[in-house]
Design an enzyme around this catalytic site. Structure first.
Site, PDB file in Angstrom:
ATOM      1  N   PHE A 138      -1.656  17.147  -3.303  1.00 40.09           N
ATOM      2  CA  PHE A 138      -1.576  16.162  -2.229  1.00 40.09           C
ATOM      3  C   PHE A 138      -2.929  16.092  -1.494  1.00 40.09           C
ATOM      4  CE2 PHE A 138      -0.339  14.579   1.958  1.00 40.09           C
ATOM      5  CZ  PHE A 138       0.442  13.502   1.592  1.00 40.09           C
ATOM      6  N   ASP A 215       2.451  25.019  -1.322  1.00 41.56           N
ATOM      7  CA  ASP A 215       2.914  23.869  -0.538  1.00 41.56           C
ATOM      8  C   ASP A 215       4.307  23.514  -1.066  1.00 41.56           C
ATOM      9  OD1 ASP A 215       3.530  21.266   0.308  1.00 41.56           O
ATOM     10  OD2 ASP A 215       1.437  20.621   0.315  1.00 41.56           O
ATOM     11  N   TYR A 240      10.503  16.874   7.321  1.00 40.72           N
ATOM     12  CA  TYR A 240      10.999  15.501   7.511  1.00 40.72           C
ATOM     13  C   TYR A 240      11.446  14.851   6.207  1.00 40.72           C
ATOM     14  CZ  TYR A 240       5.914  15.074   6.791  1.00 40.72           C
ATOM     15  OH  TYR A 240       4.632  15.227   6.337  1.00 40.72           O
ATOM     16  N   LYS A 241      11.346  15.582   5.085  1.00 41.56           N
ATOM     17  CA  LYS A 241      11.781  15.002   3.810  1.00 41.56           C
ATOM     18  C   LYS A 241      13.239  15.397   3.575  1.00 41.56           C
ATOM     19  CE  LYS A 241       7.080  15.486   1.896  1.00 41.56           C
ATOM     20  NZ  LYS A 241       6.565  14.120   1.928  1.00 41.56           N
ATOM     21  N   ARG A 389       7.866   5.674  -6.621  1.00 38.84           N
ATOM     22  CA  ARG A 389       8.581   6.949  -6.642  1.00 38.84           C
ATOM     23  C   ARG A 389      10.022   6.699  -6.218  1.00 38.84           C
ATOM     24  NH1 ARG A 389       5.499  11.389  -3.164  1.00 38.84           N
ATOM     25  NH2 ARG A 389       6.082   9.896  -1.554  1.00 38.84           N
TER      26      ARG A 389
HETATM   27  C1  LIG Z   1       2.933  17.723  -0.709  1.00 32.87           C
HETATM   28  C2  LIG Z   1       2.532  17.397   0.699  1.00 32.87           C
HETATM   29  N1  LIG Z   1       1.689  18.201   1.343  1.00 32.87           N
HETATM   30  C3  LIG Z   1       1.295  17.942   2.602  1.00 32.87           C
HETATM   31  C4  LIG Z   1       1.732  16.824   3.277  1.00 32.87           C
HETATM   32  C5  LIG Z   1       1.170  16.521   4.657  1.00 32.87           C
HETATM   33  O1  LIG Z   1       2.000  16.914   5.662  1.00 32.87           O
HETATM   34  P1  LIG Z   1       1.741  16.544   7.204  1.00 32.87           P
HETATM   35  O2  LIG Z   1       1.446  15.096   7.271  1.00 32.87           O
HETATM   36  O3  LIG Z   1       3.059  16.918   7.823  1.00 32.87           O
HETATM   37  O4  LIG Z   1       0.638  17.366   7.704  1.00 32.87           O
HETATM   38  C6  LIG Z   1       2.635  15.958   2.647  1.00 32.87           C
HETATM   39  C7  LIG Z   1       3.135  14.756   3.338  1.00 32.87           C
HETATM   40  O5  LIG Z   1       3.856  13.957   2.835  1.00 32.87           O
HETATM   41  C8  LIG Z   1       3.032  16.246   1.320  1.00 32.87           C
HETATM   42  O6  LIG Z   1       3.872  15.444   0.651  1.00 32.87           O
END
Ligand SMILES: Cc1ncc(COP(=O)(O)O)c(C=O)c1O
Length: 442
Positions: A138, A215, A240-241, A389
């Site tokens: 990500f 992660d 939040y997912k 997705r």
């Molecule tokens: C795999 C992954 N890592 C990190 C994040 C980033 O998280 P945040 O915006 O809460 O810092 C996301 C956000 O969707 C994500 O899907």
């Protein structure tokens, strides 16, 4: 090849959705969520989960009784303990983590920063100067690691990940060695939904004498996780997912108990200090996972996820994972019947063992088509350059809802092919289904 609906196939697929819903032991959980009594097809719970109905009353009574009634006393009476209390529940219900190792704080980005820096600080061998990461992680993970490498004068070693699958144990073995300090990976690839072999990769990193930061954003609440059993060093994820914490709800951090004693995280705020309210000179970290806090915890943002954690504890992660596998398998059935013939590519592993809870499909028309789908109350998300997705939340997604969503994609592709609307679907399909078939393609 045509993507117009063959009536017999369509009837079979629709009946299958109905049968799968009828046999689903988690079907009743859908009623706990706001908005599930409509024909809207929500296929983006891997980005933002639906709210629980309970959250409406929980937040209302928090304002009325807790915040409004107890005012500043709320901190001493309850709120200060919530990051650890909810962290422990999350550890128990979702992460396979014993108490005292999980805390709710900050955003995933900030938590990951703290964990990666803490992991690096725990590496004492000066020959270990590399951070290993993969090209398809990500963006926030990649950017953070790039920034940290610059701050610390370290070298990046990139694993070239296949965007349609993900990072393998062999790749990790090849990329790690005596120069590796820390490895940063996602358990489920945000793009492809590939499920990495967390225990085997963690063991491979340890064999190389390095530490791992996982992660878990796309895996917390969608697959079974056993952080303690796998002896994971550090992990972070968002709430939040699949945990339905709401937009911007705080993240979680897991730190293996064996690292906690000497933990040195880089953001020294008053909330992470020993005896925070002494407000004394200098910083001395609070003992245990509490030393991972920095500033005032976002109490509001923590309330909603509690409802989901209660439901997960009741249902068990094994049954959520079972449903998730059936949902993604049914998504592949729909893909094979309707979308593959239209030239849509599958960018998610076919092997159920290797995928999480979303399915990614690619087609050049998807960028424009996503807006049309949203207008029709069919809500997947788009990921550049041409991916849709289809995110499937085991507690709230029904098979009929998934059917309606993929049928809408089929109908738009068919309309594009013929330059006109595609024939209507089977009799008895919910209202939203008919609506999707006569929308002109933009
Ligand atoms: C795999 C992954 N890592 C990190 C994040 C980033 O998280 P945040 O915006 O809460 O810092 C996301 C956000 O969707 C994500 O899907």
């Amino acid at each position: 090849m045509s993507v117009s609906a063959n009536t017999e196939t369509t009837d079979i697929l629709w009946q299958r959705a109905l049968d799968l819903d009828a046999a689903d032991p988690l079907a009743g959980y859908r009623d706990h969520f706001v908005g599930t009594d409509t024909d809207l097809s929500y296929l983006d719970g891997n980005s933002l989960g639906r709210p629980l109905k309970r959250t409406v009353t929980d937040i209302g009574s928090f304002i009325q009784d807790s915040w409004g009634g107890r005012l500043i006393r709320g901190w001493d009476e309850e709120w200060l303990e919530l990051p650890q209390k909810i962290g422990d529940q999350l550890g128990r219900a979702v992460l396979g983590a014993a108490p005292g190792q999980t805390i709710i704080a900050d955003s995933t980005t900030v938590v990951l920063y703290k964990l990666i820096r803490a992991a690096l600080a725990a590496v004492t061998d000066p020959a270990r100067t590399e951070i290993v990461l993969d090209t398809d992680n990500f963006p926030t993970d990649r950017y953070l690691v790039e920034g940290i490498a610059r701050e610390e004068g370290l070298t990046l070693r990139w694993i070239d990940a296949d965007p349609a699958s993900g990072v393998t144990v062999e790749q990790v073995r090849d990329a790690t060695g005596p120069a590796t300090a820390v490895v940063v990976l996602s358990q489920i690839a945000y793009r492809s939904g590939f499920l990495a072999d967390l225990p085997a990769i963690t063991a491979a990193v340890h064999d190389a004498g390095a530490l791992v930061v996982w992660d878990l954003c796309h895996s917390a609440g969608s697959v079974e996780i056993a952080l303690d059993d796998a002896d994971v060093d550090f992990a972070a994820g968002c709430t939040y997912k699949y945990l339905n914490g709401g937009p911007g709800s705080p993240a979680f951090a897991y730190v293996n108990a064996r690292h906690l004693a000497g933990l040195q995280q880089p953001i020294w705020g008053w909330m992470g200090r020993k005896d925070a309210f002494e407000m004394g000179p200098g910083y001395e970290a609070a003992p245990g996972i509490r030393g991972f806090l920095s500033g005032t915890p976002a109490i509001f943002g923590m309330l909603a996820m509690r409802g989901t954690l209660d439901l997960i504890e009741e249902a068990g992660m094994a049954s959520l994972r079972g449903k998730s596998r059936l949902l993604t398998a049914y998504a592949l059935e729909l893909y094979d019947a309707w979308l593959a013939p239209a030239g849509v590519q599958l960018s998610t592993p076919r092997d159920a063992e290797l995928r999480g809870s979303h399915v990614t499909i690619d087609h050049p028309a998807f960028r424009e088509m996503t807006a049309t789908l949203w207008d029709q109350d069919v809500i997947p998300d788009f990921r550049a350059p041409q991916g849709i997705r289809i995110g499937l939340s085991p507690l709230s997604t029904s098979f009929a809802e998934l059917y309606r969503g993929v049928e809408a994609i089929r109908a738009l592709l068919a309309g594009q092919e013929s330059g006109s609307a595609s024939p209507a679907g089977p009799a008895g399909a919910p209202g939203g289904f008919d609506k999707t078939t006569d929308v002109p393609l933009n």
